[in-house]
Design a protein around this motif. Structure first.
Motif, PDB file in Angstrom:
ATOM      1  N   ALA A 172      12.142 -13.898  54.170  1.00 62.31           N
ATOM      2  CA  ALA A 172      12.608 -12.548  54.499  1.00 62.31           C
ATOM      3  C   ALA A 172      12.751 -11.670  53.260  1.00 62.31           C
ATOM      4  O   ALA A 172      12.735 -10.443  53.358  1.00 62.31           O
ATOM      5  N   LEU A 173      12.849 -12.304  52.103  1.00 62.82           N
ATOM      6  CA  LEU A 173      13.032 -11.561  50.854  1.00 62.82           C
ATOM      7  C   LEU A 173      11.737 -11.382  50.062  1.00 62.82           C
ATOM      8  O   LEU A 173      11.739 -10.797  48.980  1.00 62.82           O
ATOM      9  N   ILE A 174      10.623 -11.895  50.606  1.00 60.22           N
ATOM     10  CA  ILE A 174       9.330 -11.775  49.929  1.00 60.22           C
ATOM     11  C   ILE A 174       8.490 -10.704  50.636  1.00 60.22           C
ATOM     12  O   ILE A 174       8.139 -10.864  51.808  1.00 60.22           O
ATOM     13  N   VAL A 181       7.291  -9.147  43.352  1.00 61.69           N
ATOM     14  CA  VAL A 181       8.582  -9.786  43.573  1.00 61.69           C
ATOM     15  C   VAL A 181       8.781 -10.853  42.502  1.00 61.69           C
ATOM     16  O   VAL A 181       7.816 -11.490  42.073  1.00 61.69           O
ATOM     17  N   ASP A 182      10.014 -11.033  42.068  1.00 63.71           N
ATOM     18  CA  ASP A 182      10.310 -12.076  41.093  1.00 63.71           C
ATOM     19  C   ASP A 182      10.745 -13.328  41.855  1.00 63.71           C
ATOM     20  O   ASP A 182      11.891 -13.435  42.303  1.00 63.71           O
ATOM     21  N   LEU A 183       9.822 -14.257  42.003  1.00 62.57           N
ATOM     22  CA  LEU A 183      10.135 -15.484  42.731  1.00 62.57           C
ATOM     23  C   LEU A 183      11.198 -16.310  42.010  1.00 62.57           C
ATOM     24  O   LEU A 183      11.958 -17.040  42.657  1.00 62.57           O
ATOM     25  N   GLN A 184      11.258 -16.210  40.699  1.00 60.97           N
ATOM     26  CA  GLN A 184      12.227 -17.021  39.958  1.00 60.97           C
ATOM     27  C   GLN A 184      13.651 -16.707  40.410  1.00 60.97           C
ATOM     28  O   GLN A 184      14.456 -17.609  40.637  1.00 60.97           O
ATOM     29  N   LEU A 481      -2.049 -15.248  46.167  1.00 64.08           N
ATOM     30  CA  LEU A 481      -0.957 -15.270  45.195  1.00 64.08           C
ATOM     31  C   LEU A 481      -1.509 -14.710  43.888  1.00 64.08           C
ATOM     32  O   LEU A 481      -2.419 -15.292  43.303  1.00 64.08           O
ATOM     33  N   GLU A 482      -0.988 -13.567  43.459  1.00 64.90           N
ATOM     34  CA  GLU A 482      -1.499 -12.918  42.255  1.00 64.90           C
ATOM     35  C   GLU A 482      -0.366 -12.653  41.276  1.00 64.90           C
ATOM     36  O   GLU A 482       0.746 -12.279  41.667  1.00 64.90           O
ATOM     37  N   ARG A 504       6.917 -13.070  38.259  1.00 71.71           N
ATOM     38  CA  ARG A 504       6.595 -11.828  38.951  1.00 71.71           C
ATOM     39  C   ARG A 504       5.188 -11.932  39.559  1.00 71.71           C
ATOM     40  O   ARG A 504       4.196 -12.041  38.838  1.00 71.71           O
ATOM     41  N   VAL A 505       5.153 -11.907  40.887  1.00 73.91           N
ATOM     42  CA  VAL A 505       3.884 -12.113  41.605  1.00 73.91           C
ATOM     43  C   VAL A 505       3.820 -11.159  42.790  1.00 73.91           C
ATOM     44  O   VAL A 505       4.805 -10.485  43.129  1.00 73.91           O
TER      45      VAL A 505
END
Length: 509
Positions: A172-174, A181-184, A481-482, A504-505
């Protein structure tokens, strides 16, 4: 009143006697060490790095400068390449041996485990972590480990419900429109939620709070926890010189961390107050989920002890998996070919959530995780203190292949990060992220992502299972995924290692 003049000769004689005893003790110790070293065919480590041979202040300064510029690990790797796999230095009055030899690491952590301890780690780690599994030796450490081990047996780790329940919050946050978005940041939220649920029986629900827009203390906790760890790393690098540096922000950060954990301390004490030992014994045959929090509460009602133990396991449960996921997704986003190949393997699940056994059978996924842990080990360097005169098997003599005498009180530092980049073990492309290399690798102690010996990470299967599960579910959800970070990976090193600029992807279906 005048002093008796006869007191002066007596005092001088006493001082001279003490000095003589001290000198003879030193001489006797040196002779004993010489004989011990000769008996074991030891040769000295030939390379002594600092220009300051007495206190090693230049090396301390170099390390502090490198850490501030986010090249601490790269700087250490450069030294190994210049000076060899084992070299020596000083930290003020303490001799230090630095190595990336697998034989030496195996000896320190396993073969001669009892010859080494954590030394003064409690002085640097203690303000945040107190006395727990990461800061103690002996009976206290053994007891801490015995309490946490039942939480990580296969029957508990194989239950993946916690991970699946949290995936909807993570997804929900992606954004799915290609926005960055910063996945970390999200991974650290995911892992504190899963760790608090898995270990304490109650999630802090940081992802849910982020979704709802509720102001939460968890983000403050994450910032404070990271800063407190940075302070520990700083104090470790400067050694005894830390007494000259005050850091009020570190104290404030530690308080924020302790305040969050207090809710679980209260939960433990409440459980203890209601715990009925006889009833627990009668229910012993019923298979119940083991919770570290409850096991701890059954053992002690000491508030400080409970808080310390909870802080230690929270560090392990939150940071280990989040660091692995963040570092791996940074590299996957830079390598579309690898992401595509990984998705091909995951496609065999036909979109279904994987079981524990299915996760273990995804070979390329395992290669990707292994390669991430090789290039960016979660705990990239460590050290032990010699508790007695002892010996390392290699590192001495002009060729570095002779045994090395290690005097009592010597610090032996080992770099997993640099060991994982040895070209004689991993090939000329050791600096590259290439999961395929693991098809032929069967490493021993030259690959050490979770430590080794009696102190091997008790939660490694939990960390690998959680990382694998999250990766599979994201691979099922997103075809593209970029990377949205134009630069290379840079280190952010506290007690654990992650990407300085996050992960950051952009992701698309």
């Amino acid at each position: 009143m005048l002093s008796d003049p006869l007191q002066y000769p007596v005092a001088l004689i006493a001082a001279a006697a003490l000095f003589l005893i001290y000198t003879l003790t030193i001489i006797h110790r040196k002779i004993s060490q010489y004989r011990f070293a000769r008996e074991h065919n030891c040769q000295p480590v030939h390379v002594h790095v600092p220009k300051d041979p007495f206190l090693g202040l230049d090396t301390i300064w170099d390390n502090v400068w490198a850490a501030k510029n986010h090249i601490f690990l790269a700087s250490g790797l450069g030294r190994f390449r210049r000076y060899g796999h084992t070299w020596r230095t000083r930290r003020l009055l303490t001799p230090v041996i630095v190595t990336r030899e697998p034989q030496n690491v195996k000896t320190i952590l396993s073969l001669k485990f009892k010859d080494y301890g954590l030394g003064n780690r409690i002085q640097t780690f203690g303000p945040l972590l107190g006395h727990g599994i990461f800061t103690t030796d002996g009976e206290h450490w053994a007891h801490s480990r015995a309490m946490i081990r039942p939480n990580f047996v296969k029957d508990q780790v194989a239950h993946l419900d916690i991970f699946e329940e949290l995936m909807s919050d993570l997804l929900a946050l992606i954004p799915t429109d290609g926005s960055a978005v910063d996945l970390q940041e999200l991974f650290f939220g995911y892992t504190i939620d899963s760790a608090t649920e898995f270990l304490f029986g109650h999630s802090v629900q940081s992802l849910k709070k982020r979704i709802s827009g509720v102001q939460t203390d968890e983000k403050d906790f994450a910032t404070a926890f990271n800063y407190a760890q940075e302070a520990i790393a700083w104090h470790t690098r400067v050694g005894p010189l830390r007494v000259f540096f005050r850091d009020p922000k570190a104290q404030e950060s530690i308080k924020v961390c302790h305040d969050l954990v207090e809710q679980f301390v209260e939960k433990a004490l409440k459980y203890r107050a209601n715990y009925d030992e006889e009833k627990a014994g009668a229910d012993g045959d019923k298979k119940q989920k083991y919770l570290f929090l409850q096991g701890l509460a059954e053992q002690t009602g000491d508030r400080r002890r409970i808080r310390d133990e909870l802080m230690n396991v929270l560090l392990a449960g939150r940071d280990t998996t989040a660091s692995l996921l963040s570092n791996m997704f940074f590299m996957l986003a830079k390598n579309p070919r690898i992401w595509s190949k990984l998705r091909e393997e995951v496609a065999s699940l036909e979109g279904r959530a994987p079981t524990y056994e299915q996760l273990r059978n995804l070979t390329y996924l395992k290669y990707c995780m292994n390669e991430s842990l090789r290039l960016h080990p979660v705990v990239p360097s460590n050290a032990r203190f010699a508790l007695t005169d002892t010996v390392l098997p290699v590192g001495g003599g002009p060729d570095g292949k002779s045994p090395v005498f290690v005097p009592k009180d010597t610090i032996v530092s080992y770099s997993v990060y640099s060991m994982h980049r040895r070209e004689d073990f991993y090939g000329p492309d050791a600096e590259e992220y290439r999961p395929e290399r693991w098809a032929d690798l069967r490493p021993g102690w030259e690959y050490l992502p979770f430590n080794g010996g009696p102190r091997i990470c008790v939660g490694q299967q939990y960390a690998l299972t959680e990382a694998a599960y999250v990766t599979v579910r994201l691979a099922q959800q997103f075809s593209v995924l970029e990377s949205r970070d134009p630069g290379p990976w840079e280190e952010s090193l506290t007690l654990t290692l992650c990407s300085r600029n996050g992960a950051r992807v952009s992701l698309r279906h």
